[in-house]
Design a protein around this motif. Structure first.
Motif, PDB file in Angstrom:
ATOM      1  N   ALA A 253      28.548 -63.075 -14.851  1.00 27.55           N
ATOM      2  CA  ALA A 253      28.204 -64.422 -15.318  1.00 27.55           C
ATOM      3  C   ALA A 253      26.975 -64.402 -16.229  1.00 27.55           C
ATOM      4  O   ALA A 253      26.851 -65.246 -17.114  1.00 27.55           O
ATOM      5  CB  ALA A 253      27.935 -65.339 -14.118  1.00 27.55           C
TER       6      ALA A 253
ATOM      7  N   PRO B 266      25.505 -62.732 -18.909  1.00 19.57           N
ATOM      8  CA  PRO B 266      25.462 -62.865 -20.378  1.00 19.57           C
ATOM      9  C   PRO B 266      25.991 -64.218 -20.849  1.00 19.57           C
ATOM     10  O   PRO B 266      25.425 -64.823 -21.763  1.00 19.57           O
ATOM     11  CB  PRO B 266      26.367 -61.724 -20.858  1.00 19.57           C
ATOM     12  N   ALA B 267      27.050 -64.695 -20.190  1.00 18.39           N
ATOM     13  CA  ALA B 267      27.619 -65.983 -20.587  1.00 18.39           C
ATOM     14  C   ALA B 267      26.622 -67.105 -20.323  1.00 18.39           C
ATOM     15  O   ALA B 267      26.400 -67.985 -21.158  1.00 18.39           O
ATOM     16  CB  ALA B 267      28.919 -66.242 -19.826  1.00 18.39           C
TER      17      ALA B 267
ATOM     18  N   TRP C  74      23.416 -66.831 -20.080  1.00 15.25           N
ATOM     19  CA  TRP C  74      22.284 -66.688 -20.994  1.00 15.25           C
ATOM     20  C   TRP C  74      22.618 -67.310 -22.344  1.00 15.25           C
ATOM     21  O   TRP C  74      21.831 -68.065 -22.918  1.00 15.25           O
ATOM     22  CB  TRP C  74      21.932 -65.205 -21.156  1.00 15.25           C
ATOM     23  N   ALA C  75      23.831 -67.012 -22.825  1.00 13.86           N
ATOM     24  CA  ALA C  75      24.259 -67.571 -24.112  1.00 13.86           C
ATOM     25  C   ALA C  75      24.307 -69.094 -24.040  1.00 13.86           C
ATOM     26  O   ALA C  75      23.820 -69.784 -24.938  1.00 13.86           O
ATOM     27  CB  ALA C  75      25.628 -67.013 -24.495  1.00 13.86           C
ATOM     28  N   LEU C  76      24.871 -69.626 -22.964  1.00 16.82           N
ATOM     29  CA  LEU C  76      24.995 -71.081 -22.857  1.00 16.82           C
ATOM     30  C   LEU C  76      23.626 -71.740 -22.706  1.00 16.82           C
ATOM     31  O   LEU C  76      23.394 -72.828 -23.201  1.00 16.82           O
ATOM     32  CB  LEU C  76      25.882 -71.451 -21.659  1.00 16.82           C
TER      33      LEU C  76
ATOM     34  N   ARG D 225      21.517 -70.181 -26.388  1.00 14.89           N
ATOM     35  CA  ARG D 225      22.083 -70.171 -27.727  1.00 14.89           C
ATOM     36  C   ARG D 225      22.932 -71.396 -28.018  1.00 14.89           C
ATOM     37  O   ARG D 225      23.229 -71.681 -29.163  1.00 14.89           O
ATOM     38  CB  ARG D 225      22.936 -68.899 -27.936  1.00 14.89           C
TER      39      ARG D 225
ATOM     40  N   ARG E 278      26.704 -78.938 -22.037  1.00 19.62           N
ATOM     41  CA  ARG E 278      27.188 -79.966 -21.129  1.00 19.62           C
ATOM     42  C   ARG E 278      28.704 -79.878 -20.973  1.00 19.62           C
ATOM     43  O   ARG E 278      29.241 -79.961 -19.880  1.00 19.62           O
ATOM     44  CB  ARG E 278      26.785 -81.338 -21.685  1.00 19.62           C
TER      45      ARG E 278
ATOM     46  N   ALA F 234      30.562 -77.211 -21.544  1.00 17.80           N
ATOM     47  CA  ALA F 234      30.924 -75.958 -20.876  1.00 17.80           C
ATOM     48  C   ALA F 234      30.797 -76.136 -19.362  1.00 17.80           C
ATOM     49  O   ALA F 234      31.691 -75.741 -18.602  1.00 17.80           O
ATOM     50  CB  ALA F 234      30.008 -74.834 -21.362  1.00 17.80           C
TER      51      ALA F 234
ATOM     52  N   PHE G  15      30.927 -78.911 -17.680  1.00 16.42           N
ATOM     53  CA  PHE G  15      31.988 -79.809 -17.196  1.00 16.42           C
ATOM     54  C   PHE G  15      33.315 -79.061 -17.067  1.00 16.42           C
ATOM     55  O   PHE G  15      34.004 -79.175 -16.059  1.00 16.42           O
ATOM     56  CB  PHE G  15      32.142 -81.014 -18.133  1.00 16.42           C
ATOM     57  N   LEU G  16      33.645 -78.260 -18.080  1.00 15.94           N
ATOM     58  CA  LEU G  16      34.908 -77.507 -18.034  1.00 15.94           C
ATOM     59  C   LEU G  16      34.914 -76.551 -16.835  1.00 15.94           C
ATOM     60  O   LEU G  16      35.935 -76.366 -16.185  1.00 15.94           O
ATOM     61  CB  LEU G  16      35.094 -76.716 -19.326  1.00 15.94           C
ATOM     62  N   LEU G  17      33.755 -75.967 -16.547  1.00 14.82           N
ATOM     63  CA  LEU G  17      33.708 -75.003 -15.449  1.00 14.82           C
ATOM     64  C   LEU G  17      33.788 -75.688 -14.081  1.00 14.82           C
ATOM     65  O   LEU G  17      34.066 -75.048 -13.069  1.00 14.82           O
ATOM     66  CB  LEU G  17      32.444 -74.156 -15.539  1.00 14.82           C
TER      67      LEU G  17
ATOM     68  N   PRO H 122      33.060 -69.362 -11.790  1.00 11.17           N
ATOM     69  CA  PRO H 122      32.621 -70.603 -12.443  1.00 11.17           C
ATOM     70  C   PRO H 122      31.303 -71.113 -11.842  1.00 11.17           C
ATOM     71  O   PRO H 122      30.418 -71.543 -12.565  1.00 11.17           O
ATOM     72  CB  PRO H 122      33.759 -71.588 -12.149  1.00 11.17           C
TER      73      PRO H 122
END
Lengths: 362, 264, 286
Positions: free
Chosen positions: C86, C88-89, C91-93, C96, C103, C105, C107-109, C165
């Motif tokens: 989880a 790197p993802a 960190w990016a969210l 970056r 927000r 991302a 919600f989708l998760l 998630p």
């Protein structure tokens, strides 16, 4: 004088170890505009909340029209409050907000609507009657809050810093609205504020509180010209405070020897007697500033330090020979004529009648 | 220098994570319209066979009916319980408030299988197991914390003077509740109803243990999965997914998105 | 409102229902489960007793302890994997992505939590099967087929379906709340990107990360679906043990013993983790 509308007798309010209001005794008269003033935490809001029944006194008695109110629940009272936060119901329209109290009292729908619209009209916001309150401006919300309380036709309206969220020029306008309303309706307003200008501009009488105690009660003029004690003198600001020992008194004047020199002050109603430590105050606007030595009861030499302008009035800060600070308030034009620059040596003078002696021990 | 490539790499990585998370959901959807009994690549023909099959299965219909009863009743019970607790937490301070809150907030931390065993043993003991409402009882305990959290969040946004203002205007405590607290919390209440219904609608472990012969949709799925590979699961799964999603999106539209906005 | 102590019916109306409800339907079941661990089963009927026979029987058997350590191991392993995958993802969210994208991302998760875990597991079963989608795809590039079901791999894929998630959400939210100026200050002082993560971001997000790992562990530790359907339950985990003993053998008392052991373990892990999460860094006062 007739029976007071509200009486506080030795009222105390404690929250755990904290004493919010201590041994308060106060009368509130019918039809007066009373301001309760003090800095935050002085107990002014607690006093108001006790009047509305939102806080219960820990000791003492509160009576309204002679009836003991200590344990009467908020909804059984006729003491509508205008909240600092306004506390308008965000899910209702302006009209529904105003109708709320009538609805609680079981007034029929038609009658409610009529009276609510009447009041919104009187507050000049009837065109916003069906708008959600969240969409109104600060001043409009203020008027809805007032209408919501006044539609109840109370004998007394409580106001908790209602203008604190408004910007300066709107505050002045709302002050006008409030004083006019109070005169027209002839009901009692109890107005809590930390703002001296609001209290002095509107109230018939002002109660100054400090750390749970009443420091002084009186008309705005009394409080401004003859502060009873050091706290009030400092709180209302722009006072020069002198401390010294009393000497002889004569012809209604008492001699006080201070570090800055010996001065004459007005002898108070209960004279302190000789050789007592006392303080007296002189309002900054009652001091005169001259370039040459004046012919006056009280005078002192001082050096100009700085000036502070508020509109056409200027406050001059000076340093006396013993190192203490003086404040003098005068018209900007008069000061300009003297053509002074910082460091200039000048004379200060004031009348003995304007030197107001404080209660001893304060 | 490497910033651009790093961004691309990260975007691809995030994409892979989302693929992993959504692959089973999307494949289930695709398989549900696939004619193969054992789906693989290349896909078989488009077919609504599995939908027709579940549509004609009276057991599935009973299960749907049971699920709707269970999830709607659970939602109402859990939301009422959650509301009471949220309001108590908002309004009152009292001794043992910590244990009081723990009492309602703890159940979701207990693994479902343990909850299922404990519920089964206890409800059998007091003669309440094997009924449809046995599931409702268990689910209300498990989902009330979600309702409590959502409603508490809403109350947190309320001007604390609002309730006192209602008293001040002559309303007693009950009237203030009815005319101020409940209307203010309305969006959160609807949202709590949706979310607790969605959680209950999907729950299989506890339901399976305590329901006796009364099957809900997840139990039907569980039983099919336990047998042989049967793509009707995908068709039922798609139906369950759509139901839950409508509830969640409804809750999101009503409340959660506003919540996020007002907090950021 | 204080004053003379009267019974405040209004307050009790809101306070009492949940107390009674949870006592009967939550505390009751949990305590009763402890009680039945001392009951005995005779002729397939459970009778009240106070005997340690179930405890003795379970805790002296190798298969229980094998299962116990295996569950602890595989749950910890999958929590570790979930956290690492989880990161790197997240960190990016967190750093970056725009606020709006983040927000969405998150919600989708959240969506997977409201979809049937069983259906998702079944879907993995089909995807990972010997002749399933993944092996078919790998076959095109000349790899496989691999045996992915009925293995630790299968179990862990199942656990990750549940926990990944959540790990991404919690890590993202935690890191998004780190004061950005601290990171800029570190970069400004010459701290390299990876050193910034190690020295600034992670220490500041410690609490959130420990809580995330704890949740991943709890979810995996208590789940019976993934090890049962995807792991093939060759090595039964504790939840499978509970399931088997309850459903097939009617041996509720023995299942209760397993459940209590699980709860004790969970509470120990949770308290340790929370103590770690809120421990003050060395050298700080208070």
């Amino acid at each position: 004088m007739t029976e007071p509308l509200v009486t506080f007798r030795n009222v105390e309010k404690r929250f755990d170890d904290f004493v919010a209001v201590r041994d308060m005794t106060l009368d509130i008269h019918e039809g007066e505009f009373l301001a309760i003033m003090g800095s935050s935490g002085c107990g002014k809001t607690t006093t108001l909340r006790m009047l509305a029944g939102l806080d219960t006194p820990s000791a003492g008695e509160i009576r309204i029209e002679g009836r003991l109110m200590n344990d009467v629940k908020p909804h059984e009272r006729d003491t509508p409050l205008v909240w600092q936060s306004l506390a308008l119901f965000p899910f209702l329209t302006a009209r529904e907000n105003v109708e709320f109290g009538l609805k609680m009292r079981g007034v029929a729908a038609d009658e409610r609507k009529k009276r609510a619209l009447d009041w919104l009209d009187r507050m000049q916001i009837v065109e916003f009657a069906d708008r959600n309150v969240a969409t109104l401006s600060g001043g409009q919300k203020q008027r809805v809050a007032l209408a919501r309380s006044l539609v109840m036709e109370p004998q007394m309206l409580l106001l908790d810093e209602p203008l604190s969220a408004l910007d300066a020029n709107l505050v002045i306008r709302m002050q006008g609205v409030l004083t006019r309303l109070q005169k027209e309706l002839g009901i009692t307003f109890v107005y809590v504020t930390h703002s001296q200008s609001e209290a002095f501009a509107m109230a018939d009488r002002v109660v100054i509180m400090s750390q749970g105690d009443i420091a002084q009660v009186g008309s705005p003029k009394d409080i401004y010209r003859t502060p009873a004690n050091r706290f009030v003198a400092e709180f209302v600001g722009r006072n020069n405070i002198f401390t010294g020992k009393t000497g002889g008194s004569d012809n209604g004047k008492t001699k006080v020897s201070t570090l800055q020199g010996a001065f004459l002050a007005q002898t108070p109603d209960n004279p302190p007697g000789p050789e007592k430590q006392v303080s007296f105050t002189v309002s900054a606007d009652l001091m005169t500033l001259t370039l040459t030595e004046p012919d006056a009861d009280n005078k002192a030499k001082a050096t100009l330090i700085s000036e502070e302008f508020i509109g056409s009035v200027v406050t001059v800060f000076l340093e006396g020979q013993a190192g203490q600070e003086y404040k003098v308030q005068m018209q900007e034009r008069a000061l300009a004529e003297l053509d002074l620059s910082p460091g200039a040596d000048v004379w200060l003078s004031w009348e003995a009648e304007n030197a107001n002696m404080l209660e001893t021990g304060s | 220098m490497t910033g651009r490539w790093l961004n691309i790499a990260l975007a691809v990585y995030v994409g892979l994570i989302f693929t992993f998370v959504f692959a089973p959901i999307i494949f289930s959807l695709i398989f549900s319209f696939n004619s193969q009994r054992f789906p693989t690549i290349p896909l078989g023909e488009f077919s609504t066979e599995w939908y027709v099959k579940i549509f004609n299965d009276p057991d599935v219909w009973t299960a749907v009916r049971n699920s709707l009863i269970v999830s709607s009743s659970t939602a109402v019970l859990a939301t009422v319980l959650g509301f009471c607790t949220a309001y108590t937490d908002f309004r009152y301070n009292f001794r043992f408030k910590g244990p009081y809150l723990a009492l309602i907030l703890l159940p979701p931390t207990i693994p479902l299988i343990i909850m299922a065993l404990a519920m089964l043993a206890w409800l059998s003991r007091i003669g309440m197991s094997g009924q449809l409402w046995s599931i409702i009882l268990a689910h209300s305990v498990m989902t009330a914390p979600f309702a409590m959290a959502i409603i508490r969040l809403r109350l947190h946004q309320m001007d604390p003077d609002l309730e006192a203002a209602a008293w001040n205007l002559g309303g007693n405590e009950w009237q203030a509740m009815r005319h101020v607290i409940v209307p203010f919390c309305a969006p959160a209440i609807v949202s709590a109803l949706c979310l607790t219904a969605a959680v209950s609608f999907d729950e299989f472990a506890v339901a399976w243990f305590v329901s006796g012969l009364n099957k809900t949709v997840p139990i039907v799925i569980l039983e099919i999965v336990q047998g042989n590979i049967d793509p009707t699961v995908n068709a039922i799964g798609t139906f369950v997914f759509l139901t839950s999603m409508s509830l969640v999106i409804l809750a999101q539209l009503l409340f959660i998105s506003r919540q996020i906005k007002s907090h950021s | 409102m204080s004053g003379p102590r009267k019974i405040d019916i209004y307050a009790l109306t809101w306070r009492l229902p949940i107390i009674l409800w949870q006592l009967v339907f939550f505390i009751g079941p949990v305590l009763f489960m402890v009680a039945i661990s001392f009951f005995v089963v005779k002729n397939y009927r459970m009778t009240e007793a106070f005997e340690f026979v179930n405890w003795q029987r379970m805790l002296t058997r190798g298969f229980f302890w094998d299962s116990y350590w295996y569950t602890l191991f595989i749950a910890s392993l999958s929590a570790t994997i979930a956290m690492l995958v989880a990161f790197p993802a997240a960190w990016a969210l967190a750093f970056r992505a725009s606020d709006n994208l983040r927000r969405w991302a998150v919600f989708l998760l959240i969506i997977p939590f409201f979809t049937s875990y069983l259906v998702r597991t079944f879907s993995w079963y089909v995807i990972l099967a010997e002749s399933g989608v993944l092996n078919a795809m790998l076959g095109y590039i000349g790899l496989g087929p691999f045996r992915m079901l009925n293995s630790h791999f299968g179990t862990i894929i199942g656990y990750l379906t549940l926990t990944l998630p959540l790990a991404v959400i919690l890590q993202t939210v935690t890191m998004a709340n780190v004061d950005k100026t601290l990171i800029e200050a570190a970069r400004n002082l010459g701290c390299k990107p990876f050193a910034t993560i190690w020295r600034i971001v992670l220490p500041l997000s410690k609490t959130g990360f420990i809580v995330a790992a704890l949740f991943c562990f709890i979810l995996a530790f208590g789940d019976f679906v993934a090890p049962f359907y995807l792991g093939g339950s060759q090595e039964p985990t504790l939840p499978i043990l509970i399931l088997d003993t309850t459903k097939s053998g009617q041996q509720w008392p023995r299942a209760a013993v397993v459940a209590i052991m699980m709860m004790v373990t969970l509470f120990t892990v949770a308290f340790t983790a929370i103590a770690l999460a809120y421990r003050k860094p060395k050298g700080s006062k208070g």
